[in-house]
Design a protein around this motif. Structure first.
Motif, short mmCIF file in Angstrom:
data_model
loop_
_atom_site.label_atom_id
_atom_site.label_comp_id
_atom_site.label_asym_id
_atom_site.label_seq_id
_atom_site.Cartn_x
_atom_site.Cartn_y
_atom_site.Cartn_z
N GLY A 313 39.57 5.51 39.19
CA GLY A 313 38.29 6.03 39.69
C GLY A 313 37.08 5.35 39.08
O GLY A 313 37.20 4.45 38.23
N PRO A 314 35.86 5.79 39.49
CA PRO A 314 34.62 5.12 39.06
C PRO A 314 34.46 5.06 37.54
O PRO A 314 33.88 4.12 37.02
CB PRO A 314 33.52 6.01 39.67
N SER A 315 34.97 6.05 36.80
CA SER A 315 34.72 6.06 35.36
C SER A 315 35.67 5.15 34.58
O SER A 315 35.33 4.71 33.48
CB SER A 315 34.81 7.49 34.82
N GLU A 316 36.84 4.85 35.12
CA GLU A 316 37.82 4.12 34.31
C GLU A 316 38.30 2.81 34.92
O GLU A 316 39.11 2.11 34.31
CB GLU A 316 39.05 5.02 34.09
N TRP A 317 37.82 2.50 36.14
CA TRP A 317 38.39 1.33 36.82
C TRP A 317 38.19 0.04 36.00
O TRP A 317 39.09 -0.81 35.94
CB TRP A 317 37.80 1.16 38.23
N HIS A 318 37.05 -0.08 35.35
CA HIS A 318 36.73 -1.32 34.65
C HIS A 318 37.67 -1.52 33.45
O HIS A 318 38.24 -2.61 33.25
CB HIS A 318 35.27 -1.28 34.19
N ARG A 319 37.88 -0.44 32.70
CA ARG A 319 38.77 -0.52 31.51
C ARG A 319 40.21 -0.86 31.94
O ARG A 319 40.85 -1.73 31.34
CB ARG A 319 38.75 0.84 30.78
N ILE A 320 40.68 -0.20 33.00
CA ILE A 320 42.07 -0.43 33.43
C ILE A 320 42.21 -1.84 34.03
O ILE A 320 43.19 -2.54 33.77
CB ILE A 320 42.52 0.65 34.45
N ALA A 321 41.21 -2.28 34.79
CA ALA A 321 41.26 -3.63 35.38
C ALA A 321 41.36 -4.66 34.26
O ALA A 321 42.15 -5.61 34.32
CB ALA A 321 40.03 -3.89 36.24
N LYS A 322 40.56 -4.46 33.21
CA LYS A 322 40.56 -5.39 32.08
C LYS A 322 41.94 -5.42 31.43
O LYS A 322 42.49 -6.48 31.13
CB LYS A 322 39.50 -4.93 31.07
N LYS A 323 42.48 -4.23 31.23
CA LYS A 323 43.79 -4.11 30.58
C LYS A 323 44.89 -4.77 31.42
O LYS A 323 45.86 -5.30 30.88
CB LYS A 323 44.09 -2.62 30.37
N MET A 324 44.71 -4.73 32.75
CA MET A 324 45.73 -5.32 33.62
C MET A 324 45.49 -6.80 33.89
O MET A 324 46.22 -7.43 34.65
CB MET A 324 45.78 -4.55 34.96
N GLY A 325 44.44 -7.35 33.29
CA GLY A 325 44.16 -8.78 33.46
C GLY A 325 43.56 -9.13 34.81
O GLY A 325 43.67 -10.26 35.28
N ILE A 326 42.89 -8.16 35.44
CA ILE A 326 42.28 -8.39 36.75
C ILE A 326 40.86 -8.94 36.56
O ILE A 326 40.09 -8.41 35.76
CB ILE A 326 42.24 -7.07 37.57
N LYS A 327 40.53 -10.00 37.31
CA LYS A 327 39.22 -10.65 37.15
C LYS A 327 38.23 -10.29 38.27
O LYS A 327 37.04 -10.53 38.15
CB LYS A 327 39.38 -12.18 37.13
N TYR A 328 38.75 -9.76 39.39
CA TYR A 328 37.86 -9.41 40.51
C TYR A 328 38.29 -8.06 41.08
O TYR A 328 39.44 -7.91 41.53
CB TYR A 328 37.97 -10.43 41.65
N ALA A 329 37.38 -7.09 41.05
CA ALA A 329 37.72 -5.78 41.62
C ALA A 329 36.48 -5.13 42.21
O ALA A 329 35.36 -5.33 41.74
CB ALA A 329 38.33 -4.88 40.55
N MET A 330 36.73 -4.33 43.26
CA MET A 330 35.63 -3.60 43.91
C MET A 330 36.17 -2.21 44.28
O MET A 330 37.25 -2.09 44.84
CB MET A 330 35.22 -4.34 45.17
N LEU A 331 35.40 -1.19 43.94
CA LEU A 331 35.81 0.19 44.25
C LEU A 331 34.71 0.83 45.10
O LEU A 331 33.52 0.68 44.80
CB LEU A 331 36.01 0.95 42.94
N VAL A 332 35.11 1.53 46.16
CA VAL A 332 34.15 2.28 46.97
C VAL A 332 34.49 3.75 46.79
O VAL A 332 35.63 4.17 47.01
CB VAL A 332 34.25 1.90 48.47
N ASP A 333 33.51 4.56 46.36
CA ASP A 333 33.82 5.98 46.15
C ASP A 333 33.56 6.79 47.42
O ASP A 333 33.12 6.25 48.45
CB ASP A 333 33.09 6.53 44.90
N GLY A 334 33.81 8.10 47.31
CA GLY A 334 33.72 8.97 48.49
C GLY A 334 32.32 9.01 49.10
O GLY A 334 32.17 9.31 50.29
#
Ligand code: AMP
Ligand code: MG
Length: 364
Positions: A313-334
């Motif tokens: 979700g919006p509060s944790e996506w950045h931390r988890i993406a970093k941990k998973m080695g993801i360099k490009y991510a986009m999240l759209v909330d409700g």
């Protein structure tokens, strides 16, 4: 797997009318024109079916016969995966889940070993938000069936009981091909990851047979490599509400673009929507995230990460993406707010400028 349609297009490299009468000059003209036209390669397109999804394979630059042979090999692989990895139709995965529920050990077929191993690593990297051991919970919510579920949500006590068992991927051991789980509640379901893994295997087959330009597109989730007509492939990002294309992205070399969303499959009861991506911490569906799009080098990791970031979700996506080695991510909330990292912003071109807020994160 049924080939639903086969279509072949040929590069348009023939000389036009204006060259009639100049056939004496033809060798010279051809030598001048061919370098300019060589970018227009023969295109072969084939549609296959796997995991309930239509998969479009586009190949450029090899003969029709060769392309046909390669897609036939991919189709055979897809059929095998569909059988071996299915979580509720009789087959090896169902046998594994039955053995685990009885506390028994079971020999795992070799094709399932790498998928179990990689998904266990991704489970750890995602802090357990991507958790393919939640088959029992998915079944409670009615998502382990071919038809969309309906009726009220499951009994709260059943969810509570599942949370007490808290099945996790790190409760599985595999020694010399024999799998055992200390937790009988572990039920494997690779629905969040199998499509990406299958796309990777298809890409491997294409490359092994000398293909240099191709896209494997599984219902909008895809991996592409090489080029299209001398330019990078440009691919669409699915719209969160299922309304066609939200944005487009140019592929650099060899990349996957995967989108997870709560619009794809859901249960609806008394006007409330219960989407198919579940939060293993609460046992209930994620309702405040509309979609997540990830660009990554391979499909399996992109697929797992897209699902994990929906749960984050919006509060944790950045931390988890970093941990998973993801360099490009986009999240759209409700509410339609778009969250993304700066590198993603540089790559994504919206069809229409999003009217809602854009929240730019720190670098990934
Ligand atoms: P995807 O479309 O790749 O996000 O995959 C969604 C599918 O993954 C669902 O239909 C479920 O089968 C499964 N799933 C749902 N929630 C999770 C989760 N938290 N971890 C792993 N698999 C999940
Ligand atoms: Mg996924």
């Amino acid at each position: 797997m049924i080939a639903l349609s086969t279509q072949t297009r040929w590069g348009n490299i023939l000389l036009g009318k204006e060259y009639h009468g100049l056939y004496l000059w033809l060798p010279l003209l051809l030598s001048l024109l061919l370098p300019a036209c060589s970018k227009q390669l023969e295109v072969y397109e084939q549609r296959l079916y796997v995991f309930g999804t239509l998969v479009d394979i586009t190949i450029r630059g090899v003969s029709e016969e060769k392309a046909r042979q390669i897609t036939a090999l991919i189709d055979t692989d897809f059929q095998r995966m569909h059988h071996d990895w299915h979580a509720w139709e009789p087959g090896p995965l169902v046998d594994i889940n039955t053995a685990i529920s009885k506390g028994e050990s079971i020999q795992v077929i070799p094709s399932l070993l790498p998928i179990i191993q990689r998904s266990t690593e991704l489970y750890g990297d995602s802090d357990g938000l991507f958790n393919p051991a939640i088959g029992g919970l998915l079944s409670l919510w009615g998502f382990q069936r071919n038809e969309p579920p309906n009726g009220p949500p499951p009994d709260k006590n059943d969810i509570k009981q599942w949370l007490v068992q808290a099945p996790a991927m790190d409760e599985i051991t595999v020694k010399e091909g024999v799998l055992h789980s200390s937790n009988p509640g572990v039920q494997l379901d690779f629905g969040a990851f199998a499509k990406g893994y299958a796309v990777d295997i298809a890409i491997e087959t294409l490359k092994k047979h000398g293909v240099q330009h191709a896209i494997v597109n599984a219902g909008g989730d895809l991996r592409a490599f090489g080029q299209s007509e001398g330019r990078p492939w440009r691919v669409g990002v699915r719209h969160p509400q299922g309304k066609g294309v939200l944005a487009s992205i140019e592929i650099n070399g060899d990349e996957s673009v995967f989108t997870s969303g709560n619009y794809e499959r859901y249960r609806e009861h008394e006007g409330v929507r219960y989407p198919h991506i579940l939060d293993p911490r609460s046992g209930i569906p994620v309702q405040d995230v509309t979609s997540v799009t990830v660009i990554h080098s391979n499909g399996a990791d992109a697929d797992a990460a897209a699902t994990a970031l929906v749960v984050a979700g919006p509060s944790e996506w950045h931390r988890i993406a970093k941990k998973m080695g993801i360099k490009y991510a986009m999240l759209v909330d409700g509410e339609g707010t778009v969250y993304m990292n700066p590198a993603m912003q540089k790559r994504v071109q919206f069809q229409e400028k999003p009217s809602a807020n854009l929240v730019l994160s720190e670098r990934l």
